[in-house]
Design a protein around this motif. Structure first.
Motif, PDB file in Angstrom:
ATOM      1  N   LEU A 171     -11.767  -4.046 -19.442  1.00 50.05           N
ATOM      2  CA  LEU A 171     -10.646  -4.802 -18.899  1.00 50.05           C
ATOM      3  C   LEU A 171     -11.114  -5.927 -17.991  1.00 50.05           C
ATOM      4  N   SER A 172     -10.371  -7.008 -18.010  1.00 46.07           N
ATOM      5  CA  SER A 172     -10.630  -8.120 -17.104  1.00 46.07           C
ATOM      6  C   SER A 172     -10.183  -7.721 -15.700  1.00 46.07           C
ATOM      7  N   PRO A 173     -10.636  -8.438 -14.676  1.00 48.68           N
ATOM      8  CA  PRO A 173     -10.158  -8.138 -13.315  1.00 48.68           C
ATOM      9  C   PRO A 173      -8.627  -8.223 -13.210  1.00 48.68           C
ATOM     10  N   ALA A 174      -8.008  -9.173 -13.903  1.00 47.15           N
ATOM     11  CA  ALA A 174      -6.542  -9.288 -13.862  1.00 47.15           C
ATOM     12  C   ALA A 174      -5.884  -8.060 -14.483  1.00 47.15           C
ATOM     13  N   ALA A 175      -6.443  -7.549 -15.571  1.00 45.45           N
ATOM     14  CA  ALA A 175      -5.894  -6.355 -16.208  1.00 45.45           C
ATOM     15  C   ALA A 175      -6.072  -5.135 -15.313  1.00 45.45           C
ATOM     16  N   LYS A 176      -7.181  -5.067 -14.598  1.00 44.25           N
ATOM     17  CA  LYS A 176      -7.403  -3.957 -13.664  1.00 44.25           C
ATOM     18  C   LYS A 176      -6.401  -4.026 -12.512  1.00 44.25           C
ATOM     19  N   ARG A 177      -6.124  -5.234 -12.018  1.00 46.56           N
ATOM     20  CA  ARG A 177      -5.120  -5.376 -10.957  1.00 46.56           C
ATOM     21  C   ARG A 177      -3.740  -4.968 -11.473  1.00 46.56           C
ATOM     22  N   ALA A 178      -3.426  -5.342 -12.709  1.00 45.87           N
ATOM     23  CA  ALA A 178      -2.139  -4.957 -13.303  1.00 45.87           C
ATOM     24  C   ALA A 178      -2.045  -3.442 -13.440  1.00 45.87           C
ATOM     25  N   SER A 179      -3.133  -2.820 -13.840  1.00 47.83           N
ATOM     26  CA  SER A 179      -3.159  -1.363 -13.964  1.00 47.83           C
ATOM     27  C   SER A 179      -2.980  -0.703 -12.601  1.00 47.83           C
ATOM     28  N   ALA A 180      -3.671  -1.218 -11.583  1.00 49.88           N
ATOM     29  CA  ALA A 180      -3.538  -0.682 -10.225  1.00 49.88           C
ATOM     30  C   ALA A 180      -2.107  -0.844  -9.727  1.00 49.88           C
ATOM     31  N   LEU A 181      -1.502  -1.988  -9.990  1.00 48.65           N
ATOM     32  CA  LEU A 181      -0.120  -2.231  -9.568  1.00 48.65           C
ATOM     33  C   LEU A 181       0.826  -1.249 -10.256  1.00 48.65           C
ATOM     34  N   SER A 182       0.625  -1.028 -11.544  1.00 47.36           N
ATOM     35  CA  SER A 182       1.452  -0.068 -12.277  1.00 47.36           C
ATOM     36  C   SER A 182       1.347   1.324 -11.662  1.00 47.36           C
ATOM     37  N   THR A 183       0.135   1.723 -11.302  1.00 48.16           N
ATOM     38  CA  THR A 183      -0.069   3.023 -10.662  1.00 48.16           C
ATOM     39  C   THR A 183       0.632   3.079  -9.314  1.00 48.16           C
ATOM     40  N   ALA A 184       0.502   2.025  -8.510  1.00 51.25           N
ATOM     41  CA  ALA A 184       1.153   1.996  -7.190  1.00 51.25           C
ATOM     42  C   ALA A 184       2.666   2.083  -7.330  1.00 51.25           C
ATOM     43  N   LEU A 185       3.224   1.359  -8.284  1.00 57.12           N
ATOM     44  CA  LEU A 185       4.677   1.390  -8.490  1.00 57.12           C
ATOM     45  C   LEU A 185       5.158   2.764  -8.940  1.00 57.12           C
ATOM     46  N   ALA A 186       4.322   3.475  -9.678  1.00 56.69           N
ATOM     47  CA  ALA A 186       4.690   4.820 -10.134  1.00 56.69           C
ATOM     48  C   ALA A 186       4.765   5.812  -8.971  1.00 56.69           C
ATOM     49  N   GLN A 187       4.245   5.445  -7.795  1.00 64.03           N
ATOM     50  CA  GLN A 187       4.258   6.328  -6.628  1.00 64.03           C
ATOM     51  C   GLN A 187       5.483   6.123  -5.743  1.00 64.03           C
ATOM     52  N   VAL A 188       6.314   5.132  -6.062  1.00 60.59           N
ATOM     53  CA  VAL A 188       7.500   4.848  -5.254  1.00 60.59           C
ATOM     54  C   VAL A 188       8.335   6.131  -5.124  1.00 60.59           C
ATOM     55  N   GLY A 189       8.710   6.423  -3.877  1.00 60.50           N
ATOM     56  CA  GLY A 189       9.507   7.610  -3.593  1.00 60.50           C
ATOM     57  C   GLY A 189       8.691   8.779  -3.070  1.00 60.50           C
ATOM     58  N   LYS A 190       7.377   8.738  -3.244  1.00 61.32           N
ATOM     59  CA  LYS A 190       6.537   9.824  -2.721  1.00 61.32           C
ATOM     60  C   LYS A 190       6.430   9.679  -1.203  1.00 61.32           C
ATOM     61  N   PRO A 191       6.228  10.793  -0.504  1.00 68.30           N
ATOM     62  CA  PRO A 191       6.246  10.727   0.964  1.00 68.30           C
ATOM     63  C   PRO A 191       5.032  10.047   1.575  1.00 68.30           C
ATOM     64  N   TYR A 192       5.261   9.492   2.775  1.00 67.71           N
ATOM     65  CA  TYR A 192       4.186   8.946   3.600  1.00 67.71           C
ATOM     66  C   TYR A 192       3.584  10.099   4.390  1.00 67.71           C
ATOM     67  N   ARG A 193       2.262  10.139   4.449  1.00 59.54           N
ATOM     68  CA  ARG A 193       1.567  11.064   5.336  1.00 59.54           C
ATOM     69  C   ARG A 193       0.290  10.386   5.794  1.00 59.54           C
ATOM     70  N   TYR A 194       0.113  10.259   7.103  1.00 60.64           N
ATOM     71  CA  TYR A 194      -1.064   9.595   7.652  1.00 60.64           C
ATOM     72  C   TYR A 194      -2.335  10.263   7.129  1.00 60.64           C
ATOM     73  N   GLY A 195      -3.266   9.448   6.620  1.00 64.19           N
ATOM     74  CA  GLY A 195      -4.542   9.943   6.119  1.00 64.19           C
ATOM     75  C   GLY A 195      -4.506  10.436   4.685  1.00 64.19           C
ATOM     76  N   ALA A 196      -3.339  10.426   4.053  1.00 61.99           N
ATOM     77  CA  ALA A 196      -3.208  10.948   2.685  1.00 61.99           C
ATOM     78  C   ALA A 196      -3.549   9.878   1.657  1.00 61.99           C
ATOM     79  N   SER A 197      -4.273  10.303   0.633  1.00 61.66           N
ATOM     80  CA  SER A 197      -4.623   9.360  -0.441  1.00 61.66           C
ATOM     81  C   SER A 197      -4.241   9.906  -1.805  1.00 61.66           C
ATOM     82  N   GLY A 198      -3.113  10.613  -1.852  1.00 57.55           N
ATOM     83  CA  GLY A 198      -2.523  11.043  -3.111  1.00 57.55           C
ATOM     84  C   GLY A 198      -3.072  12.347  -3.647  1.00 57.55           C
ATOM     85  N   PRO A 199      -2.534  12.781  -4.721  1.00 56.91           N
ATOM     86  CA  PRO A 199      -1.463  12.126  -5.471  1.00 56.91           C
ATOM     87  C   PRO A 199      -0.048  12.480  -5.021  1.00 56.91           C
ATOM     88  N   SER A 200       0.117  13.428  -4.087  1.00 53.47           N
ATOM     89  CA  SER A 200       1.475  13.829  -3.714  1.00 53.47           C
ATOM     90  C   SER A 200       2.016  13.102  -2.482  1.00 53.47           C
TER      91      SER A 200
END
Length: 193
Positions: A76-105
């Motif tokens: 993948l090109s860098p632009a495609a990797k950024r698009a993939s990362a953005l898609s992953t970030a958007l899929a996390q919408v609605g998950k809770p905030y917790r200080y120090g947490a790095s997913g997936p819950s």
């Protein structure tokens, strides 16, 4: 069965499983009972496989996610990797905030961005301040989807630019991962990974 066919079948299963895992890793996360079902079952042959192939299928089932990330991001090109990362970030919408947490819950701001880029096969530092030094600087007027956007001075918050003046981020305690206006916080810079 001739000797070369099990090896061919194993390599075919590995490739098919990696492709399926790559596809499902980019798809939005499902909820409910189907979330526990392994994606590799779709790659299993309809007829009962021979014992050596069964062992290969079990091996593939445990190694496919790591292979899928490498396979999905290798070409993948860098632009495609950024698009993939953005898609992953958007899929996390609605998950809770917790200080120090790095997913997936649950996530904090830099946990969300590092998780999203890791799923795209890109390693970035864990903290917002460290992330503000990776990639290349981008002006606010030149932002593209997938760019990291930093807030406050000194940097203490990071989000990912979506487009149309919006970002996705894990904002603060009591607030889930959400989409906000880029202008809702004091902009301090942006980087393109």
């Amino acid at each position: 069965m001739p000797e070369h066919k099990p090896a061919l079948l194993r390599s075919t299963l590995v490739a098919a499983t990696a492709a399926a895992a790559a596809f499902f890793s980019l798809a939005p996360a499902s909820t409910g009972a189907d979330a526990e079902a392994p994606a590799v079952t779709a790659a299993a042959p309809a007829a009962a496989p021979a014992a050596p192939v069964e062992a290969a299928v079990r091996t593939v089932a445990f190694t496919a996610p790591a292979q899928a990330v490498e396979a999905a991001s290798a070409g993948l090109s860098p632009a495609a990797k950024r698009a993939s990362a953005l898609s992953t970030a958007l899929a996390q919408v609605g998950k809770p905030y917790r200080y120090g947490a790095s997913g997936p819950s649950a996530f904090d701001c830099s946990g969300l961005t590092s998780f999203a880029f890791k799923q795209a096969g890109v390693s970035i530092p864990r903290t917002s301040r460290a992330q503000s030094g990776v990639g290349t600087p981008v002006s606010k007027g030149s932002l593209q989807p997938g760019d990291l956007v930093f807030f406050y001075k000194p940097v203490s918050h990071v989000a990912m630019y979506i487009g149309n003046g919006q970002v996705v981020h894990a904002s603060t305690s009591g607030q889930p991962v959400k989409i906000s206006s880029l202008n809702a916080m004091p902009f301090s810079g942006a980087r393109r990974v």
